[in-house]
Write an enzyme that holds these catalytic residues in place. Structure first.
Site: not given
Length: 609
Positions: A61, A231, A439, A537
């Site tokens: 946790h 949990h 992207d 490129t």
């Protein structure tokens, strides 16, 4: 659920994670056999005047609750194995030997889980039998489980427990009595409500990797589970919803007082509240920020509630869980007078790595007038030109017998190119996922859709420069990253050179005008990037397109040259861009994403010119 971990030995992970707390806070001590983190006695001033505060539970946790040990919060924390309560003997050792001997009392805070309540309860009773002053506060803030289903077990303790610890830690540091600190702890617990949702349960290090596949089948994409605990237990209800939809449902469970099964809160519009958004551990900060804004917005719009404090982060986690919880604390009178209001206790300074406290009380209390951002008026100040798109020469084709390109034809050609870009997005994204950061396709599609929208809302004009600048501004405002910068430089330089060649009287745009402008644009890009054909490129597509037009080729021929250039980047060694850093050889089988996307646009453009 991700089954990948750097550590697959859960026991080793727990011990080394606890030890790290002594590295990040030198005033802490680690009792490894008993998995206890506690404050060094020399770091506690006037301990005879201050009660001790302990908490604990299963590991997994983090930062709760070992990360809350420090000045102004916990004196000690007892940790169990992952999602398992510490033993009564661990807790007895902490109470008897790891707290200041002259402390006037000890408050134990525990979340309402059977193992935690039983083991900490046993430890408390043993300490009392030894003559120690000990109180226990059990936190049960979850509304995901209603009264009927909760039965005798009651509500679980989840992220609201962090606020109970924060308030009690402040009181302990102030030297407030055990009785009053325990009373206020229970008061906070009674006025905080929480609910959580997750896209998946979490994976425990060392468990079979097949669990991830089983969980994906249990909760397929698009499905989430509301009423999640911390949990790794399943939630109370599966649902398919977007973020606004699930937040709406969560807030209803927190605030709808007509739901008698879950109406634990009496929060009203006039009440002051604290809002806490707890990341289970697997959400990015970007997504957590978006979630925080959605919750805040709906609280204001639907319930007219504006929290006076907003706390976000991983506060009571569930390993790498893909979920979040919302906690709302109603601020009520503590009965302790000046400087001890519930809000002041939440704001009270502390020194523990787990508590996110970058914003001071003074900053929160400042008055900040709304600032109205004026819309950019650049569109209104564009100076018209005398370059016209209705003569005997086309806009891009340099063969005089190729017909005219009026504004309608230009817009049709532009739309064709944009449609090609949008259709190519999956391929470009795939290529960029292999050879870069994934992207490029989305960025090109976003720019293309924005230009389409611009064309829909603007009127056609035969002023080439005005029409062209509409496109340039749209690209600048919607396309980012390396490709966006290159396009912006190229297009702005093209616009500048067109403006430079403008005359005092209207005239058709000529072959020479376009050739000059395109050549200047290539030169401008060279000032900001060393990229040349052969570097893998977008220049591998742009350069042959421009050169073909300058050499009296048609737009179609120039687009074919661009397409050929893009195709040639397969297997080409990268000299620039993120492909330089990519290992393996998979990238050699795909073309450069930027060059491919540009070639698709130019092919679509050429179809209508």
């Amino acid at each position: 659920m991700s089954a990948k971990h750097f550590l697959n030995d859960a026991a080793h992970a727990v011990v080394t994670a606890l030890r790290s707390l002594t590295l990040t806070n030198p005033s802490l001590v680690f009792d490894e056999p008993n998995k206890i983190i506690y404050r060094h006695p020399s770091s506690i001033s006037t301990s005879q005047e201050k009660i001790s505060l302990i908490c604990g539970g299963g590991s997994g946790h983090e930062p709760a609750f070992a990360g809350y040990v420090g000045r102004g919060l916990l004196t000690a924390c007892v940790a169990g194995s992952i999602f398992a309560s510490p033993s009564a003997e661990q807790i007895r050792t902490c109470l008897a030997h790891r707290l200041p001997a002259d402390s006037p009392g000890t408050l134990v805070i525990v979340m309402n889980y059977t193992g935690d309540v039983l083991n900490f309860g046993m430890g408390v009773e043993k300490a009392r039998a030894m003559g120690r002053e000990v109180e226990i506060v059990v936190v049960e803030d979850d509304v995901g489980v209603g009264r009927e289903k909760g039965g005798k077990v009651g509500r679980r303790g989840i992220s609201g427990a962090c606020l109970v610890v924060k308030a009690c830690g402040a009181l302990a540091e102030m030297g407030i009595s055990l009785e009053d600190t325990a009373r206020v702890g229970r008061l906070v617990g009674e006025n905080v409500v929480s609910v959580a949702v997750s896209l998946s349960r979490t994976h425990v290090p060392g468990r079979p990797a097949e669990e991830a596949a089983e969980e994906a089948e249990r909760l397929p994409p698009g499905t989430m589970e509301i009423g999640m605990g911390i949990h790794n237990e399943p939630g109370c209800e599966k649902l398919e919803a977007d973020l606004p939809g699930v937040v709406e449902k969560m807030l209803a469970q927190l605030l709808d007082q007509s739901d008698k099964d879950r109406a634990y809160s009496t929060i009203q519009q006039a009440d002051q509240t604290v809002m806490l958004i707890n990341n289970f551990g697997g959400l990015s900060n970007l997504e957590l920020g978006a979630i925080t804004t959605e919750v805040w917005t709906q609280l204001g719009n639907r319930y007219r509630i504006k929290p006076v404090r907003v706390i976000t982060g991983v506060l009571n986690g569930s390993l790498n869980g893909l979920g979040f919880g919302i906690s709302l604390l109603k601020l009520v009178d503590t009965g302790l007078g000046k400087n001890k209001s519930m809000l002041e206790l939440i704001d009270f300074p502390c020194e523990a790595i787990g508590w996110p406290a970058p914003i001071s009380t003074q900053t929160w209390q400042g008055e900040y007038k709304d600032i109205q951002h004026k819309e950019d008026s650049s569109e209104e100040t564009v100076r018209p030109s005398n370059l016209r798109s209705k003569g005997t020469c086309s806009m891009f084709d340099v063969r005089a017998n190729h017909g005219t390109v009026n504004s309608a034809r230009f817009r049709k050609a532009l739309r064709s190119g944009l449609e090609h870009v949008i259709a190519a997005e999956p391929d470009v994204t795939k290529f960029d996922t292999i050879a870069g950061d994934g992207d490029c396709g989305v960025g090109l599609k976003r720019g293309a859709e924005a230009i389409q929208s611009m064309l829909d809302r603007t009127q056609p004009t035969d002023d080439v420069l005005v029409a062209y600048l509409d496109v340039v501004r749209t690209v600048e405002s919607t396309m980012d990253g390396t490709s966006g910068a290159l396009y912006a430089i190229f297009l702005n330089t093209l616009a500048h050179d067109l403006r430079r060649q403008d005359g005092p009287t209207p005239r058709d745009i000529t072959t020479q005008i376009w050739a000059n402008a395109l050549g200047s644009s290539l030169q401008a890009i060279a000032k900001y990037t060393p990229a040349q054909p052969g570097d893998r490129t977008l220049m591998d597509a742009l350069y042959p397109f421009v050169k073909a037009l300058q050499n009296s080729k048609t737009t179609k021929e120039a687009a074919e040259a661009a397409q050929k250039g893009a195709e040639s980047t397969r297997g080409m060694k990268a000299s620039l861009g993120r492909t330089v850093y990519v290992g393996g050889e998979d990238w050699q089988g795909v073309p450069d994403p930027g060059a491919w996307g540009l070639s698709e646009f130019l092919v679509g453009l050429a179809k209508e010119l």
